[in-house]
Design an enzyme around this catalytic site. Structure first.
Site, short mmCIF file in Angstrom:
data_model
loop_
_atom_site.label_atom_id
_atom_site.label_comp_id
_atom_site.label_asym_id
_atom_site.label_seq_id
_atom_site.Cartn_x
_atom_site.Cartn_y
_atom_site.Cartn_z
N LYS A 12 9.38 22.41 -12.14
CA LYS A 12 7.92 22.66 -12.12
C LYS A 12 7.09 21.58 -11.79
O LYS A 12 7.18 20.66 -12.37
CB LYS A 12 7.40 23.26 -13.47
CG LYS A 12 5.97 24.30 -13.24
CD LYS A 12 6.25 25.15 -12.40
CE LYS A 12 5.13 26.47 -12.56
NZ LYS A 12 5.56 27.67 -11.76
N THR A 57 11.08 28.13 -13.86
CA THR A 57 10.26 27.03 -13.75
C THR A 57 8.89 27.55 -14.53
O THR A 57 8.22 26.49 -15.28
CB THR A 57 9.85 26.82 -12.34
OG1 THR A 57 8.71 27.66 -11.97
CG2 THR A 57 10.82 26.32 -11.69
N ASP A 58 8.48 28.60 -14.71
CA ASP A 58 7.44 29.04 -15.59
C ASP A 58 7.68 28.63 -16.94
O ASP A 58 6.82 28.12 -17.87
CB ASP A 58 6.94 30.50 -15.51
CG ASP A 58 5.83 30.94 -16.13
OD1 ASP A 58 4.80 30.24 -15.73
OD2 ASP A 58 5.82 31.43 -17.20
N PHE A 157 -3.77 -15.86 7.01
CA PHE A 157 -2.76 -15.11 7.97
C PHE A 157 -2.58 -15.96 9.37
O PHE A 157 -3.67 -15.47 10.26
CB PHE A 157 -2.79 -13.47 7.83
CG PHE A 157 -1.65 -13.00 8.79
CD1 PHE A 157 -0.32 -13.18 7.84
CD2 PHE A 157 -1.86 -12.12 9.68
CE1 PHE A 157 0.77 -12.47 8.48
CE2 PHE A 157 -0.64 -11.49 10.12
CZ PHE A 157 0.45 -11.53 9.51
N ARG A 174 -9.70 -14.95 4.98
CA ARG A 174 -10.18 -13.75 5.29
C ARG A 174 -10.16 -12.95 3.81
O ARG A 174 -9.79 -13.35 2.86
CB ARG A 174 -8.89 -12.99 6.02
CG ARG A 174 -7.52 -12.88 5.38
CD ARG A 174 -6.47 -12.32 6.09
NE ARG A 174 -5.31 -12.16 5.34
CZ ARG A 174 -4.32 -11.23 5.63
NH1 ARG A 174 -4.42 -10.58 6.70
NH2 ARG A 174 -2.97 -11.20 4.92
N GLN A 218 2.93 -10.37 1.72
CA GLN A 218 4.09 -10.14 1.31
C GLN A 218 4.41 -11.55 0.20
O GLN A 218 5.04 -11.05 -0.71
CB GLN A 218 5.11 -10.55 2.37
CG GLN A 218 5.27 -9.46 3.27
CD GLN A 218 4.50 -9.57 4.62
OE1 GLN A 218 3.51 -10.05 4.36
NE2 GLN A 218 4.95 -8.76 5.81
N ASN A 244 -2.17 -2.72 3.31
CA ASN A 244 -3.07 -3.83 3.58
C ASN A 244 -4.61 -3.34 4.10
O ASN A 244 -4.81 -2.62 5.18
CB ASN A 244 -2.79 -4.73 4.89
CG ASN A 244 -3.67 -6.21 4.80
OD1 ASN A 244 -4.69 -6.28 4.33
ND2 ASN A 244 -2.77 -7.22 5.23
N HIS A 246 -7.68 -3.40 5.43
CA HIS A 246 -8.25 -4.42 6.43
C HIS A 246 -10.02 -4.44 6.32
O HIS A 246 -10.49 -3.28 6.34
CB HIS A 246 -7.83 -4.16 7.88
CG HIS A 246 -6.46 -4.04 8.20
ND1 HIS A 246 -5.57 -5.30 7.92
CD2 HIS A 246 -5.42 -2.98 8.40
CE1 HIS A 246 -4.39 -4.95 8.04
NE2 HIS A 246 -4.23 -3.86 8.56
#
Length: 290
Positions: A12, A57-58, A157, A174, A218, A244, A246
């Site tokens: 479930k 599943t119930d 970077f 940045r 990284q 990332n 940006h």
């Protein structure tokens, strides 16, 4: 060529559960999304449609609600209770995996005082846990998702590969922003203060992101993972995914204006996705943890 049944599981998914603890003067709220997946000696239902070994599943959904009646506590403990119940009570079930997401609520403040029964959702990310139990061993993976963080400086970077399709300019200063998804594996499932462990891991992730002068996302990822492992001997492996987010400087020159690094366009897609892990050299094998 013969055809055989491959690995399979069923369960479930996304059982929404809210529990209000009313025992004290101030109420407490626990808001969960719980998913259960069971596997084992269940080939008959796939191959012949015989459901004699299938727990509906119930029923799994109802079990989640019934167990919540006795209290939830830390989500790792709640997941362990559920996983062990499904395996230990069903002969055909050999493995249970319970995934939990906990949504944050904060007590509302009125005139400087916390309200006893009023809450609002926080934006501090979602706490997660994945519990796996095979009848003998239990594995616990704690985590968090969508913890959005941003450094307004302290990120660079440059020096990357450039080919005929490269248009990205090098950056010596940045914005660095991401939405952290991190999951960390514990050495064992023994009793401990899961809440304090989660608090320490979250604080370590935030601290490493804040005080790492980043030359790449990284590098920041590894620093964050290493900080969590350094702070908790019980945590043996951590896996992170960092999109990332940006932020591009807007060109205001058409309007006769300069832009000294103050006005940015926050792009939501496409985005770079950085994924990686850190683990102890003596980490036990993950088994069924992940």
């Amino acid at each position: 060529m013969g055809i055989v049944l491959g690995p399979n599981q069923y369960g479930k998914a996304e059982v929404r559960l809210v529990r209000i603890d009313r025992g004290a003067a101030e109420h407490r709220i626990t808001d969960l999304n719980v998913s259960v997946a069971l596997s084992g000696d269940l080939a008959d239902t796939h191959l012949t449609g015989d459901n004699a070994k299938v727990l509906p599943t119930d029923s799994q959904k109802n079990t989640v609600y019934a167990f919540a009646r006795d209290g939830i506590g830390e989500i790792e403990d709640f997941g362990l209770r559920l996983a062990r119940h499904f395996v230990d009570s069903q002969p055909a079930v050999h493995r249970a995996r319970v995934r939990l997401e906990q949504y944050g609520w904060q007590r509302t403040t009125v005139d400087g005082q916390p309200a006893s029964h009023s809450f609002h959702r926080t934006g501090d990310g979602t706490r997660t846990a994945t519990i796996t139990y095979d009848g003998g061993t239990a594995w616990v993976v704690s985590g968090l998702a969508d913890l959005t963080v941003l450094n307004s400086t302290g990120s660079e970077f440059w020096g990357y590969v450039k080919d005929e399709y490269t248009t990205l300019p090098e950056a010596k200063d940045r914005i660095l922003a991401t939405a952290v998804s991190a999951h960390w594996r514990h050495r064992d499932a023994g009793e401990r203060d899961w809440g304090e462990s989660h608090r320490l891991a979250r604080a370590a992730l935030l601290a490493a992101f804040a005080d790492t002068h980043s030359l790449s996302l990284q590098q920041t990822l590894h620093a964050m993972g290493s900080r969590v492992l350094s702070g908790q001997p019980d945590v043996v492996e951590i896996r992170l995914a960092l999109p990332n987010k940006h932020h591009f400087l807007v060109d205001l020159s058409p309007f006769g204006l300069d832009n000294p690094g103050e006005v940015f366009f926050a792009a939501d897609r496409p985005y770079g996705l950085i994924e990686g892990s850190a683990l102890r050299e003596d980490a036990p094998p993950p088994g069924e943890a992940w």
